[in-house]
Design a protein around this motif. Structure first.
Motif, PDB file in Angstrom:
ATOM      1  N   ILE A  26      32.890  41.149  -3.454  1.00  0.00           N
ATOM      2  CA  ILE A  26      33.431  42.510  -3.422  1.00  0.00           C
ATOM      3  C   ILE A  26      33.973  42.801  -2.026  1.00  0.00           C
ATOM      4  CG2 ILE A  26      32.840  44.959  -3.621  1.00  0.00           C
ATOM      5  CD1 ILE A  26      30.658  44.156  -5.618  1.00  0.00           C
ATOM      6  N   ALA A  27      35.167  43.347  -1.939  1.00  0.00           N
ATOM      7  CA  ALA A  27      35.751  43.704  -0.646  1.00  0.00           C
ATOM      8  C   ALA A  27      35.038  44.933  -0.079  1.00  0.00           C
ATOM      9  CB  ALA A  27      37.240  43.993  -0.810  1.00  0.00           C
ATOM     10  N   THR A  28      35.068  45.061   1.243  1.00  0.00           N
ATOM     11  CA  THR A  28      34.376  46.179   1.886  1.00  0.00           C
ATOM     12  C   THR A  28      35.318  46.956   2.799  1.00  0.00           C
ATOM     13  OG1 THR A  28      33.619  44.693   3.647  1.00  0.00           O
ATOM     14  CG2 THR A  28      32.111  45.102   1.826  1.00  0.00           C
ATOM     15  N   VAL A  29      35.051  48.272   2.871  1.00  0.00           N
ATOM     16  CA  VAL A  29      35.790  49.174   3.745  1.00  0.00           C
ATOM     17  C   VAL A  29      34.779  49.871   4.639  1.00  0.00           C
ATOM     18  CG1 VAL A  29      37.348  51.142   3.906  1.00  0.00           C
ATOM     19  CG2 VAL A  29      37.549  49.535   1.976  1.00  0.00           C
ATOM     20  N   ALA A  30      34.972  49.774   5.952  1.00  0.00           N
ATOM     21  CA  ALA A  30      34.118  50.475   6.908  1.00  0.00           C
ATOM     22  C   ALA A  30      34.804  51.753   7.355  1.00  0.00           C
ATOM     23  CB  ALA A  30      33.827  49.588   8.115  1.00  0.00           C
ATOM     24  N   VAL A  31      33.999  52.708   7.802  1.00  0.00           N
ATOM     25  CA  VAL A  31      34.521  53.918   8.440  1.00  0.00           C
ATOM     26  C   VAL A  31      33.883  54.012   9.815  1.00  0.00           C
ATOM     27  CG1 VAL A  31      35.017  55.194   6.332  1.00  0.00           C
ATOM     28  CG2 VAL A  31      32.713  55.278   7.295  1.00  0.00           C
ATOM     29  N   TYR A  32      34.584  54.658  10.738  1.00  0.00           N
ATOM     30  CA  TYR A  32      34.040  54.708  12.088  1.00  0.00           C
ATOM     31  C   TYR A  32      34.536  55.938  12.839  1.00  0.00           C
ATOM     32  CZ  TYR A  32      38.604  52.803  13.532  1.00  0.00           C
ATOM     33  OH  TYR A  32      39.953  52.609  13.743  1.00  0.00           O
ATOM     34  N   SER A  33      33.665  56.436  13.714  1.00  0.00           N
ATOM     35  CA  SER A  33      34.032  57.484  14.660  1.00  0.00           C
ATOM     36  C   SER A  33      34.652  56.816  15.880  1.00  0.00           C
ATOM     37  CB  SER A  33      32.793  58.276  15.065  1.00  0.00           C
ATOM     38  OG  SER A  33      31.912  57.448  15.819  1.00  0.00           O
ATOM     39  N   ASP A  34      35.208  57.627  16.771  1.00  0.00           N
ATOM     40  CA  ASP A  34      35.787  57.061  17.988  1.00  0.00           C
ATOM     41  C   ASP A  34      34.740  56.316  18.808  1.00  0.00           C
ATOM     42  OD1 ASP A  34      38.258  58.036  17.335  1.00  0.00           O
ATOM     43  OD2 ASP A  34      38.127  59.816  18.611  1.00  0.00           O
ATOM     44  N   ALA A  35      33.493  56.787  18.772  1.00  0.00           N
ATOM     45  CA  ALA A  35      32.427  56.123  19.530  1.00  0.00           C
ATOM     46  C   ALA A  35      32.082  54.764  18.944  1.00  0.00           C
ATOM     47  CB  ALA A  35      31.178  57.006  19.563  1.00  0.00           C
ATOM     48  N   ASP A  36      32.443  54.536  17.678  1.00  0.00           N
ATOM     49  CA  ASP A  36      32.110  53.291  16.985  1.00  0.00           C
ATOM     50  C   ASP A  36      33.309  52.371  16.788  1.00  0.00           C
ATOM     51  OD1 ASP A  36      29.391  53.510  16.647  1.00  0.00           O
ATOM     52  OD2 ASP A  36      29.512  54.533  14.711  1.00  0.00           O
ATOM     53  N   ALA A  37      34.385  52.600  17.527  1.00  0.00           N
ATOM     54  CA  ALA A  37      35.622  51.855  17.268  1.00  0.00           C
ATOM     55  C   ALA A  37      35.435  50.347  17.337  1.00  0.00           C
ATOM     56  CB  ALA A  37      36.707  52.300  18.251  1.00  0.00           C
TER      57      ALA A  37
END
Length: 651
Positions: A26-37
């Motif tokens: 299964i493909a994955t999509v991450a999300v991130y804040s600027d602090a987690d770039a």
């Protein structure tokens, strides 16, 4: 069938979910804040979407942004992990309304149990509406979320209003919901929980119990499965209550029903309608992948008639960047190195559910990553599995003791000592464990070799000598090095693990070997930039030395880890701090100043002066002694760096 999953979370759990998705194709999509770039969970995913927002701590609470990210990336399902919006019925509905698969329980089931006040009503319980002296002690608790945030024990009625305000602020910051309630606080109990898994076809799996009694600030530190020493009648009652709760609300997916057990009686705490942080111990004992099973249930497929049979015992320890000896203060900085024996390097890099040599490491960090102030300070979860509890505990303690952890101060030594404490090894622990034993568990380690000289109650006395030798001469090869000067050498190191202690190391090194009057009975056997081997009173001792800037990490067994900072031989008198200065123990935001407090006021020892918020927790800054507040240079809302002057109390 699900083909692409957006993980609506960060850090360790996002890496953990991504690992299982990869194994399932299964493909994955991450999300991130600027602090987690540049965070590991971003690199571990196939696609990543930035979440816009000025406040990094709040971006993962924006359900609208998460749904928008899932649709933009072409994901067809959302896994919420834990924390943030994982127990938000509104978010679950928004995901479904967008035509996406929600990998979690139905919104109505979340609504029934995610609010602790509604859950207690469903179980026939009710919080306190009015608190009197006779009700004390009481527990102030956030209605939403978990992880110990928004929780306060109140023992004096005069402190109730302040603790309610602090709990509301902390809960609002962590979960976007400031609702709190008050309930009786039961002391001396064990925190026991039951893992369940249910499908849409009427099957409910019981996946045993866990004990999570070792906690700090109501947040779990060490967990294990199964919960040891429970009478069979009590265990059966816990199982029955958990299944009844799940069936009552039409539950589907993974969930945990939590209890406080005291005097062989169970008191319902809450139901967590999500995956728990400590789920790996259950996976190890039952040989299952709970994330894979969550996905299976979300796809509408049926579970087998019953779960696999449990085997052995598993124990998990949470490694935090924090200083237990100084009020569990979160720490920041660079994680230079993290390596756990048995936990394969691949496991350290990308989390994972597999074990190697019976040890598993789940983490959201890799070498060189920064540890910031915006999120929970957990670095990793280390899990050990073995045929018996005693073997699992010993294996975990050994893996932690031998782990290489170079970076901010951590609770590693506390974890090792906790696992070896008689109350824990004999399964006599309860939730007050650290209230009773924290002082002794955080004392400086004694000399690991009682016969060695010089004697020390501040750890291995030979670690500074090894650091000095490697630091100054490590690029030469002992036994054949060229032109090593015979002049006396003098090195100074501040010990980062035992407070304001400075080690003075004096020695001379020539073709005849090591000469150090302060270290009688010591011979140098070999020397390199990263390893020093000494013979101490006839015993061979090996020290591994690593340097990052002016900081040296010395690892040895026995003896543990030492963090030493190289100091100039002659300190600068101008660098001294004014007596009575209170410095920020971490970067953070001044969220409150004590009402009416002003420069010139008389303050007492332990009196709260102000509160800092860092890593979604509030930290009280108190007066170190009685005196006059001669300086208060900060204001509410001000961001401060570590070491910034907060106040000065003069005697």
């Amino acid at each position: 069938m699900i083909t692409s999953v957006l993980v609506a979370n960060r850090g360790e759990i996002a890496c953990r979910v991504a690992r299982t998705c990869r194994e399932l194709g299964i493909a994955t999509v991450a999300v991130y804040s600027d602090a987690d770039a540049d965070a590991l969970h971003v690199r571990a995913a196939d696609t990543a979407v930035r979440l816009p927002g000025a406040a990094p701590a709040e971006t993962y609470l924006r359900g609208d942004l998460l749904v928008k990210a899932a649709r933009a990336a072409g994901a067809d399902a959302v896994h919420p992990g834990y924390g943030f919006l994982s127990e938000s019925a509104d978010f679950a509905r928004a995901v479904r309304d967008a035509g996406l698969v929600w990998i979690g329980p139905p919104p109505d089931a979340i609504e029934a149990m995610a609010s602790k006040t509604r859950a207690k009503e469903l179980m026939g319980l009710a919080p306190l509406e009015r608190v009197t002296e006779g009700d004390l002690p009481v527990l102030v608790k956030a209605a939403a979320g978990g992880g110990g945030r928004g929780m306060r024990v109140v023992r004096e009625l005069a402190h109730l209003d302040d603790e309610l305000a602090a709990a509301r602020a902390e809960a609002a910051s962590a979960f976007g919901d400031g609702e709190v309630f008050v309930e009786p606080y039961i002391e001396g109990g064990r925190h026991v929980e039951v893992q369940i898994l249910a499908d849409a076809h009427g099957t409910v799996w019981l996946l045993g119990t866990r004990d999570c009694s070792l906690q700090r600030r109501h947040q779990k530190v060490i967990e294990e499965a199964p919960a040891p020493g429970l009478p069979e009648e009590l265990r059966a009652s816990l199982h029955e209550s958990a299944v009844t709760a799940a069936r009552t609300i039409g539950y589907r997916g993974a969930g945990t029903v939590e209890f406080l057990v005291a005097d062989d009686k169970a008191h319902f705490l809450e139901m967590n309608t999500r995956l728990q942080v400590e789920h790996p111990v259950t996976e190890a004992v039952f040989g299952v992948d709970l994330v894979a099973l969550q996905i299976r249930v979300a796809e509408g497929r049926a579970l087998d008639e019953g779960p696999p049979c449990p085997r052995g015992h598993a124990v998990e320890a949470r490694l935090y960047a924090e200083d237990p000896a100084r009020g569990w203060t979160p720490q920041t900085g660079t994680l230079h190195r993290l390596a756990v024996p048995g936990g394969a390097r691949d496991g350290v890099r990308d989390g994972g559910v597999g074990m190697r040599d019976g040890v598993r490491v789940d983490t959201g960090y890799t070498d060189g990553d920064p540890i910031g102030v915006h999120y929970d300070p957990m670095l990793a979860k280390i899990v050990a599995h073995a045929p018996t509890r005693a073997e699992a505990v010993r294996k975990l303690a050994g893996a932690l003791e031998r782990a290489v952890v170079h970076g901010p101060v951590t609770n590693r030594d506390l974890l090792v000592r906790s696992l070896r404490h008689p109350e824990f090894t004999q399964a006599r622990m309860d939730t007050g464990f650290y209230d009773r034993h924290l002082d002794t568990l955080t004392e400086p380690a004694p000399d690991p070799l009682p016969s060695s000289r010089p004697r020390s109650n501040r750890g291995d006395p030979h670690a500074p000598l090894a650091a000095a030798l490697a630091d100054a001469h490590g690029r030469s090869r002992f036994g054949g090095f060229r032109n090593v000067p015979a002049q006396p050498q003098h090195k100074r190191y501040a010990d980062g693990g035992v407070g304001p202690v400075v080690h003075e190391v004096r020695y001379r090194l020539d073709r005849d070997g090591l000469h150090a009057d302060d270290y009688p009975g010591v011979r140098l056997l070999s020397l390199a930039a990263d390893e020093v081997v000494l013979e101490v009173d006839g015993l061979r001792r090996q020290f591994t030395v690593s340097r990052y800037g002016d900081r040296l990490y010395v690892d040895s067994l026995p003896g543990g880890a030492h963090v030493l900072t190289a100091l100039p031989r002659f300190p600068d008198p101008a660098a001294r701090t004014e007596p009575g200065s209170l410095l920020a123990p971490m970067p953070g935001t001044v969220v409150r100043i004590a009402p009416g407090l002003a420069e010139g006021d008389r303050v007492e020892a332990g009196q709260p002066l102000l509160w800092l918020e860092a890593m979604k927790m509030e930290h009280k800054i108190t007066s170190p002694g009685a005196g006059t507040l001669t300086s208060l240079p900060v204001r509410t809302g001000q961001q401060v760096e570590v070491g910034a002057l907060l106040a000065v109390v003069s005697k």
